[in-house]
Design a protein around this motif. Structure first.
Motif, PDB file in Angstrom:
ATOM      1  N   GLU B 170     -69.067 -15.190  50.324  1.00 26.88           N
ATOM      2  CA  GLU B 170     -68.743 -14.915  51.808  1.00 26.88           C
ATOM      3  C   GLU B 170     -67.287 -14.664  51.785  1.00 26.88           C
ATOM      4  OE1 GLU B 170     -70.080 -18.004  54.444  1.00 26.88           O
ATOM      5  OE2 GLU B 170     -68.958 -19.354  53.221  1.00 26.88           O
ATOM      6  N   MET B 171     -66.832 -13.759  52.678  1.00 31.59           N
ATOM      7  CA  MET B 171     -65.358 -13.360  52.764  1.00 31.59           C
ATOM      8  C   MET B 171     -64.842 -13.663  54.004  1.00 31.59           C
ATOM      9  SD  MET B 171     -62.962 -12.011  51.026  1.00 31.59           S
ATOM     10  CE  MET B 171     -63.419 -11.253  49.556  1.00 31.59           C
ATOM     11  N   THR B 172     -63.997 -14.816  54.429  1.00 30.49           N
ATOM     12  CA  THR B 172     -63.655 -15.034  55.639  1.00 30.49           C
ATOM     13  C   THR B 172     -62.434 -14.226  55.829  1.00 30.49           C
ATOM     14  OG1 THR B 172     -62.083 -16.669  54.800  1.00 30.49           O
ATOM     15  CG2 THR B 172     -64.330 -17.477  55.422  1.00 30.49           C
ATOM     16  N   PRO B 173     -62.092 -14.048  57.135  1.00 25.92           N
ATOM     17  CA  PRO B 173     -60.828 -13.206  57.496  1.00 25.92           C
ATOM     18  C   PRO B 173     -59.642 -13.919  57.065  1.00 25.92           C
ATOM     19  CG  PRO B 173     -62.191 -13.633  59.415  1.00 25.92           C
ATOM     20  CD  PRO B 173     -62.855 -14.523  58.391  1.00 25.92           C
ATOM     21  N   ASP B 174     -59.609 -14.983  56.800  1.00 24.12           N
ATOM     22  CA  ASP B 174     -58.199 -15.468  56.363  1.00 24.12           C
ATOM     23  C   ASP B 174     -58.341 -15.211  54.615  1.00 24.12           C
ATOM     24  OD1 ASP B 174     -57.499 -16.624  58.562  1.00 24.12           O
ATOM     25  OD2 ASP B 174     -58.432 -18.746  58.186  1.00 24.12           O
ATOM     26  N   TYR B 175     -59.465 -15.397  54.343  1.00 22.86           N
ATOM     27  CA  TYR B 175     -59.303 -15.026  52.730  1.00 22.86           C
ATOM     28  C   TYR B 175     -59.138 -13.540  52.399  1.00 22.86           C
ATOM     29  CZ  TYR B 175     -59.997 -15.868  47.546  1.00 22.86           C
ATOM     30  OH  TYR B 175     -60.002 -16.118  46.316  1.00 22.86           O
ATOM     31  N   PHE B 176     -59.717 -12.839  53.060  1.00 20.78           N
ATOM     32  CA  PHE B 176     -59.297 -11.569  53.032  1.00 20.78           C
ATOM     33  C   PHE B 176     -58.125 -10.891  53.059  1.00 20.78           C
ATOM     34  CE2 PHE B 176     -58.819  -7.242  54.984  1.00 20.78           C
ATOM     35  CZ  PHE B 176     -59.100  -6.585  53.987  1.00 20.78           C
ATOM     36  N   LEU B 177     -57.211 -11.748  54.027  1.00 24.62           N
ATOM     37  CA  LEU B 177     -55.813 -11.451  54.395  1.00 24.62           C
ATOM     38  C   LEU B 177     -54.993 -11.745  52.991  1.00 24.62           C
ATOM     39  CD1 LEU B 177     -55.126 -12.399  57.887  1.00 24.62           C
ATOM     40  CD2 LEU B 177     -54.856 -10.250  56.977  1.00 24.62           C
ATOM     41  N   LEU B 178     -55.513 -12.987  52.700  1.00 24.86           N
ATOM     42  CA  LEU B 178     -54.702 -13.452  51.193  1.00 24.86           C
ATOM     43  C   LEU B 178     -54.808 -12.271  49.968  1.00 24.86           C
ATOM     44  CD1 LEU B 178     -55.593 -17.248  50.963  1.00 24.86           C
ATOM     45  CD2 LEU B 178     -53.365 -16.062  51.624  1.00 24.86           C
ATOM     46  N   LEU B 179     -56.221 -11.909  50.028  1.00 24.75           N
ATOM     47  CA  LEU B 179     -56.340 -10.885  48.905  1.00 24.75           C
ATOM     48  C   LEU B 179     -55.710  -9.515  49.392  1.00 24.75           C
ATOM     49  CD1 LEU B 179     -60.091 -11.402  48.237  1.00 24.75           C
ATOM     50  CD2 LEU B 179     -58.186 -12.002  46.854  1.00 24.75           C
ATOM     51  N   LYS B 180     -55.557  -9.209  50.425  1.00 22.15           N
ATOM     52  CA  LYS B 180     -54.722  -8.111  50.910  1.00 22.15           C
ATOM     53  C   LYS B 180     -53.513  -8.131  50.613  1.00 22.15           C
ATOM     54  CE  LYS B 180     -54.259  -4.896  54.685  1.00 22.15           C
ATOM     55  NZ  LYS B 180     -54.379  -4.572  56.130  1.00 22.15           N
ATOM     56  N   ARG B 181     -52.633  -9.456  50.895  1.00 22.03           N
ATOM     57  CA  ARG B 181     -51.456  -9.738  50.678  1.00 22.03           C
ATOM     58  C   ARG B 181     -51.160  -9.540  49.177  1.00 22.03           C
ATOM     59  NH1 ARG B 181     -50.374 -14.604  54.349  1.00 22.03           N
ATOM     60  NH2 ARG B 181     -50.579 -13.460  56.404  1.00 22.03           N
ATOM     61  N   ALA B 182     -52.016 -10.085  48.192  1.00 20.26           N
ATOM     62  CA  ALA B 182     -52.016  -9.924  46.901  1.00 20.26           C
ATOM     63  C   ALA B 182     -52.141  -8.483  46.415  1.00 20.26           C
ATOM     64  CB  ALA B 182     -53.114 -10.877  46.367  1.00 20.26           C
ATOM     65  N   GLY B 183     -52.614  -7.549  47.075  1.00 19.04           N
ATOM     66  CA  GLY B 183     -52.931  -6.181  46.745  1.00 19.04           C
ATOM     67  C   GLY B 183     -54.004  -5.860  45.921  1.00 19.04           C
ATOM     68  N   TYR B 184     -55.098  -6.854  46.057  1.00 23.22           N
ATOM     69  CA  TYR B 184     -56.432  -6.611  45.448  1.00 23.22           C
ATOM     70  C   TYR B 184     -57.293  -5.709  46.371  1.00 23.22           C
ATOM     71  CZ  TYR B 184     -60.565  -7.662  42.723  1.00 23.22           C
ATOM     72  OH  TYR B 184     -61.503  -7.296  42.142  1.00 23.22           O
ATOM     73  N   LEU B 185     -57.347  -6.022  47.554  1.00 24.91           N
ATOM     74  CA  LEU B 185     -58.326  -5.490  48.466  1.00 24.91           C
ATOM     75  C   LEU B 185     -57.551  -4.811  49.749  1.00 24.91           C
ATOM     76  CD1 LEU B 185     -61.244  -7.974  48.555  1.00 24.91           C
ATOM     77  CD2 LEU B 185     -61.368  -5.774  47.474  1.00 24.91           C
ATOM     78  N   GLY B 186     -58.159  -4.046  50.414  1.00 28.90           N
ATOM     79  CA  GLY B 186     -57.763  -3.613  51.629  1.00 28.90           C
ATOM     80  C   GLY B 186     -56.725  -2.641  51.724  1.00 28.90           C
ATOM     81  N   HIS B 187     -56.268  -1.982  50.510  1.00 27.24           N
ATOM     82  CA  HIS B 187     -55.341  -0.865  50.746  1.00 27.24           C
ATOM     83  C   HIS B 187     -55.902   0.822  50.431  1.00 27.24           C
ATOM     84  CE1 HIS B 187     -51.991  -3.335  50.925  1.00 27.24           C
ATOM     85  NE2 HIS B 187     -52.611  -4.275  50.288  1.00 27.24           N
ATOM     86  N   ALA B 188     -57.023   0.860  49.988  1.00 26.72           N
ATOM     87  CA  ALA B 188     -57.273   2.041  49.261  1.00 26.72           C
ATOM     88  C   ALA B 188     -58.488   2.692  50.493  1.00 26.72           C
ATOM     89  CB  ALA B 188     -57.724   2.190  48.116  1.00 26.72           C
ATOM     90  N   PRO B 189     -58.593   3.938  51.030  1.00 32.90           N
ATOM     91  CA  PRO B 189     -59.389   4.332  51.839  1.00 32.90           C
ATOM     92  C   PRO B 189     -60.554   4.555  50.939  1.00 32.90           C
ATOM     93  CG  PRO B 189     -57.956   6.217  50.963  1.00 32.90           C
ATOM     94  CD  PRO B 189     -57.062   4.825  50.441  1.00 32.90           C
ATOM     95  N   GLY B 190     -61.670   4.264  51.486  1.00 31.81           N
ATOM     96  CA  GLY B 190     -62.998   4.353  50.954  1.00 31.81           C
ATOM     97  C   GLY B 190     -63.340   3.224  50.281  1.00 31.81           C
TER      98      GLY B 190
END
Lengths: 85, 341
Positions: B170-190
């Motif tokens: 599962e992916m919680t909002p908090d963990y997603f934010l951590l991954l986004k800050r680390a540059g792994y997820l959430g930056h690219a369109p698509g």
């Protein structure tokens, strides 16, 4: 209506996540374990935490729970006599 | 003598419509970088007394495993093996929050018990009354592949005849934010971050199987030559009809596929699945699920093609290879074949 019993039922429903149950569904003298609500040993642990957190009652002997959690009325009587908050 | 290994049934709850193959013809598309799974109405499937204490990941694991047990007719498998990158991260978060909020007192027993990785596999075993081999692999981006390799070897060597394999994250909002800050997820369109709940039943009988599992290879930071060796161990390149790759919309991730695929799989039709199911540590589990459906149904929807020009597999779909890498470090190859081919 005993306010403490009503509050206790709401707390039990919340802490045990009894989504389908309303406070009025729980009779004051209905057994909480086995028949009745059908709670189990993990629920007993949750109720021990509830007693300490909400009423300042620390149960040091887990076997106390067998008597104490007989029904919401028994629980409420025990809380009235022993509560620290 | 080793045995053949078959995928008898597979089931998912993900960012696509749950418990079925609606995604084949009517996929759900996401424009946001973060999406949670589409949960079915659990009240229709799980008893209230069973479901009330379970977090989302446990409900999903329980339901998908029940579905494949029912579909395969294997009520109690010989072994249950689960891959999960994060385990019950949502309950872990709740437990830790309470820990800090309450000054390390009044800890919730339920969240404590359900905050470990192997809660998933043990819950499924209790539900199936399975006392056999039970294992959990928590190896980040190759958790599912490790679980599948274990299951594959168990059946291949005759240690187990039936194995229930799970991929759950599962992916919680908090963990997603951590991954986004680390540059792994959430930056690219698509590309987007999703959630995985996939169960599949393996056995050693071809009858009624969705497809055959021919091999699983895992490597850490392999060079091109090693990747080619791994591929050669699975099957000759010309026997592969399509390669399903783990592009997820993140240029840092997809760059490697753009470099490796033309060298490793020249001329092969490339398919994708993470544009539907999102990225998660165990997303390859959904890739294996999707490939098994393609092989069973013998068709490939146009939206699965990774390149925009060619929209059909020009020959019968006999063998599909899954190729995934996690952060360029952990690489995996899974080979599936249509039954009777």
């Amino acid at each position: 209506m005993d306010e403490l019993i009503v509050n206790l039922k709401k707390e039990i429903i919340e802490v045990l996540n009894l989504e389908e149950v309303k406070p009025e569904d729980i009779a004051d003298d209905a057994p909480l374990f086995g028949e009745g609500l059908g709670l189990d040993s993990i629920d007993a642990l949750e109720l021990i935490v509830l007693m300490e957190k909400n009423y300042g009652i620390k149960l040091t002997d887990p076997s106390q729970g067998r008597e104490l959690f007989k029904s919401t009325r028994v629980m409420a009587d025990y809380i009235r006599e022993n509560r620290k908050k | 003598m080793t045995k053949e290994v078959y995928i008898r049934a597979a089931c998912q709850i993900s960012t696509q419509h749950p418990l079925g193959e609606v995604w084949m013809d009517s996929p759900v598309h996401y424009n946001e970088p973060y999406a949670r799974a589409i949960d079915p109405d659990y009240k229709q499937f799980l008893e209230p007394n069973v479901a009330r204490r379970l977090g989302k990941i446990l409900k999903r694991a329980l339901l998908t495993s029940r579905q494949v047990r029912e579909e395969s007719g294997i009520a109690c498998p010989d072994a249950i093996i689960t891959g999960t990158g994060l385990g019950c991260i949502e309950n872990t978060g709740i437990f830790l929050e309470a820990l800090t909020r309450e000054g390390e007192a009044f800890l919730k027993p339920t969240y404590f018990m359900q905050s470990t990785h192997n809660t998933i596999s043990s819950l499924v075993a209790i539900d199936a009354r399975c006392h056999g081999y039970n294992a959990t692999y928590a190896h980040k981006g190759v958790s599912f592949e490790c679980a599948l390799l274990d299951a594959f070897l168990q059946v291949k060597k005759g240690e187990a005849n039936t194995v229930l394999v799970g991929a759950h994250d599962e992916m919680t909002p908090d963990y997603f934010l951590l991954l986004k800050r680390a540059g792994y997820l959430g930056h690219a369109p698509g590309g987007f971050s999703g959630e995985t709940a996939m169960s599949m039943m393996l056995n050693n009988r071809e009858e009624d199987a969705a497809c055959r599992l021919d091999g699983v290879e895992i490597a850490y930071r392999p060079g091109r030559e090693e990747l080619q060796d791994l591929l050669a161990r699975l099957c000759p390149l010309d026997e592969i009809d399509a390669v399903m790759i783990g592009t997820n919309g993140n240029p840092a991730n997809d760059k490697l596929y753009a470099e490796v695929c033309p060298e490793l799989f020249p001329g092969k039709q490339l398919l994708r699945y993470k544009h539907l199911f999102g990225e998660s540590y165990t997303a390859p589990g959904l890739g294996a699920y999707a490939a098994s459906i393609l092989l069973r149904q013998q068709r490939v929807p146009a939206h699965l093609f990774a390149n925009t020009r060619e929209k059909e597999v020009t020959r019968a779909l006999k063998r599909v290879l899954l190729y995934n890498h996690f952060e360029g470090k952990n690489h995996s190859l899974i080979l599936l074949s249509a039954c009777g081919k």
